[in-house]
Design a protein around this motif. Structure first.
Motif, PDB file in Angstrom:
ATOM      1  N   ARG A 143      -9.052   4.769 -19.451  1.00 35.54           N
ATOM      2  CA  ARG A 143      -8.626   6.140 -19.203  1.00 35.54           C
ATOM      3  C   ARG A 143      -7.447   6.131 -18.225  1.00 35.54           C
ATOM      4  N   PRO A 144      -6.557   7.126 -18.297  1.00 34.35           N
ATOM      5  CA  PRO A 144      -5.412   7.175 -17.382  1.00 34.35           C
ATOM      6  C   PRO A 144      -5.808   7.068 -15.909  1.00 34.35           C
ATOM      7  N   LYS A 145      -6.911   7.736 -15.533  1.00 34.65           N
ATOM      8  CA  LYS A 145      -7.343   7.686 -14.134  1.00 34.65           C
ATOM      9  C   LYS A 145      -7.781   6.273 -13.753  1.00 34.65           C
ATOM     10  N   GLU A 146      -8.439   5.587 -14.676  1.00 28.81           N
ATOM     11  CA  GLU A 146      -8.854   4.199 -14.420  1.00 28.81           C
ATOM     12  C   GLU A 146      -7.628   3.299 -14.265  1.00 28.81           C
ATOM     13  N   GLN A 147      -6.616   3.542 -15.067  1.00 28.75           N
ATOM     14  CA  GLN A 147      -5.387   2.754 -14.944  1.00 28.75           C
ATOM     15  C   GLN A 147      -4.712   3.001 -13.600  1.00 28.75           C
ATOM     16  N   GLN A 148      -4.686   4.268 -13.167  1.00 28.31           N
ATOM     17  CA  GLN A 148      -4.103   4.591 -11.865  1.00 28.31           C
ATOM     18  C   GLN A 148      -4.834   3.860 -10.743  1.00 28.31           C
ATOM     19  N   ILE A 149      -6.151   3.871 -10.824  1.00 28.69           N
ATOM     20  CA  ILE A 149      -6.952   3.220  -9.787  1.00 28.69           C
ATOM     21  C   ILE A 149      -6.684   1.720  -9.762  1.00 28.69           C
ATOM     22  N   LEU A 150      -6.552   1.098 -10.925  1.00 29.29           N
ATOM     23  CA  LEU A 150      -6.260  -0.331 -10.972  1.00 29.29           C
ATOM     24  C   LEU A 150      -4.924  -0.650 -10.305  1.00 29.29           C
ATOM     25  N   TYR A 176     -15.053   4.639 -11.315  1.00 28.64           N
ATOM     26  CA  TYR A 176     -13.972   4.286 -12.221  1.00 28.64           C
ATOM     27  C   TYR A 176     -13.589   2.810 -12.084  1.00 28.64           C
ATOM     28  N   ARG A 177     -13.587   2.323 -10.845  1.00 32.09           N
ATOM     29  CA  ARG A 177     -13.215   0.925 -10.622  1.00 32.09           C
ATOM     30  C   ARG A 177     -14.224  -0.012 -11.268  1.00 32.09           C
ATOM     31  N   LEU A 178     -15.507   0.277 -11.100  1.00 29.31           N
ATOM     32  CA  LEU A 178     -16.538  -0.561 -11.703  1.00 29.31           C
ATOM     33  C   LEU A 178     -16.469  -0.522 -13.226  1.00 29.31           C
ATOM     34  N   ARG A 179     -16.151   0.663 -13.759  1.00 26.32           N
ATOM     35  CA  ARG A 179     -16.028   0.795 -15.209  1.00 26.32           C
ATOM     36  C   ARG A 179     -14.837  -0.037 -15.714  1.00 26.32           C
ATOM     37  N   ALA A 186     -13.866  -8.471 -15.404  1.00 27.03           N
ATOM     38  CA  ALA A 186     -13.730  -9.003 -14.039  1.00 27.03           C
ATOM     39  C   ALA A 186     -15.097  -9.029 -13.359  1.00 27.03           C
ATOM     40  N   ALA A 187     -15.476 -10.193 -12.837  1.00 22.40           N
ATOM     41  CA  ALA A 187     -16.791 -10.350 -12.224  1.00 22.40           C
ATOM     42  C   ALA A 187     -16.837  -9.813 -10.795  1.00 22.40           C
ATOM     43  N   ASN A 188     -15.675  -9.758 -10.132  1.00 29.95           N
ATOM     44  CA  ASN A 188     -15.641  -9.281  -8.747  1.00 29.95           C
ATOM     45  C   ASN A 188     -14.265  -8.693  -8.457  1.00 29.95           C
ATOM     46  N   LEU A 189     -14.117  -8.155  -7.253  1.00 30.71           N
ATOM     47  CA  LEU A 189     -12.877  -7.472  -6.902  1.00 30.71           C
ATOM     48  C   LEU A 189     -11.683  -8.434  -6.877  1.00 30.71           C
TER      49      LEU A 189
END
Length: 209
Positions: A143-150, A176-179, A186-189
């Motif tokens: 989602r656009p918001k998920e991309q922004q957060i990344l 959103y980050r976890l999703r 990705a297993a971790n941050l």
């Protein structure tokens, strides 16, 4: 790659082509021989896994053939075969993206090792490209918001800072980050940040301090 990697041998010397064909076939490689650069360029790019290319040939020189390959986006590894006095040309070829060069007369084992190393490097390159294409497709599906957060994660912002930036709650940022982490595998941050760098969301890892 096929079970038997295919090596293009491009040289106007029939005896040399026959010798290299015998040598490469003897170690389980398949050989396609061409008497000049034009014949190589007329063949399907997918036919070759490594190209053994003579520097000096009638018609197109090895350097000209290398340039034509690059112009059409053919990334098949090129190993130049050079005679006495051709080393400066070989160095020029390396600067233009050639994989390696070997001098005539050949040490058979050195030639085989050079070809095998080129095959291994190219296989790793293709596998890395395939992984990157998969990663890009997964990112595009977010989602656009998920991309922004990344993007903000890749910039080194905390969840609280991202929340302020996007005018949402820190809890929503975490969801959103976890999703996104799950979608990208990705297993971790830390791994998420590395994937963001691979996606060129930032130029490099954020500087500390």
């Amino acid at each position: 790659m096929p079970d038997k990697p295919r090596i293009a041998v491009v040289d106007d010397d029939q005896a040399l082509r026959d010798s290299l064909t015998w040598l490469l076939d003897s170690v389980g490689l398949s050989t396609l021989a061409y008497s000049d650069g034009e014949a190589l360029l007329a063949a399907e790019p997918e036919r070759h896994d490594v190209i053994l290319l003579d520097v000096r040939m009638p018609g197109l020189s090895g350097l000209q053939v290398q340039q034509r390959l690059a112009e059409r986006g053919d990334d098949t590894p090129v190993i130049f075969m050079t005679g006495h006095g051709d080393v400066p040309m070989a160095v020029q070829a390396l600067k233009a993206g050639a994989c390696d060069f070997i001098e005539k007369p050949f040490n058979h084992q050195q030639l085989i090792d050079t070809v095998q190393q080129a095959l291994a490097r190219h296989r790793r390159h293709r596998e890395a490209q395939a992984r990157l294409e998969t990663l890009r497709a997964r990112y595009a599906d977010l989602r656009p918001k998920e991309q922004q957060i990344l993007v903000h994660v890749a910039e080194g912002l905390t969840s609280r800072e991202i929340a302020v930036e996007l005018s949402i709650s820190a809890k929503t940022v975490e969801v959103y980050r976890l999703r996104a982490m799950k979608a990208l595998g990705a297993a971790n941050l830390a791994e998420l940040v590395r994937l963001c760098v691979a996606l060129a969301l930032v130029d490099c890892y954020p500087e500390e301090g």
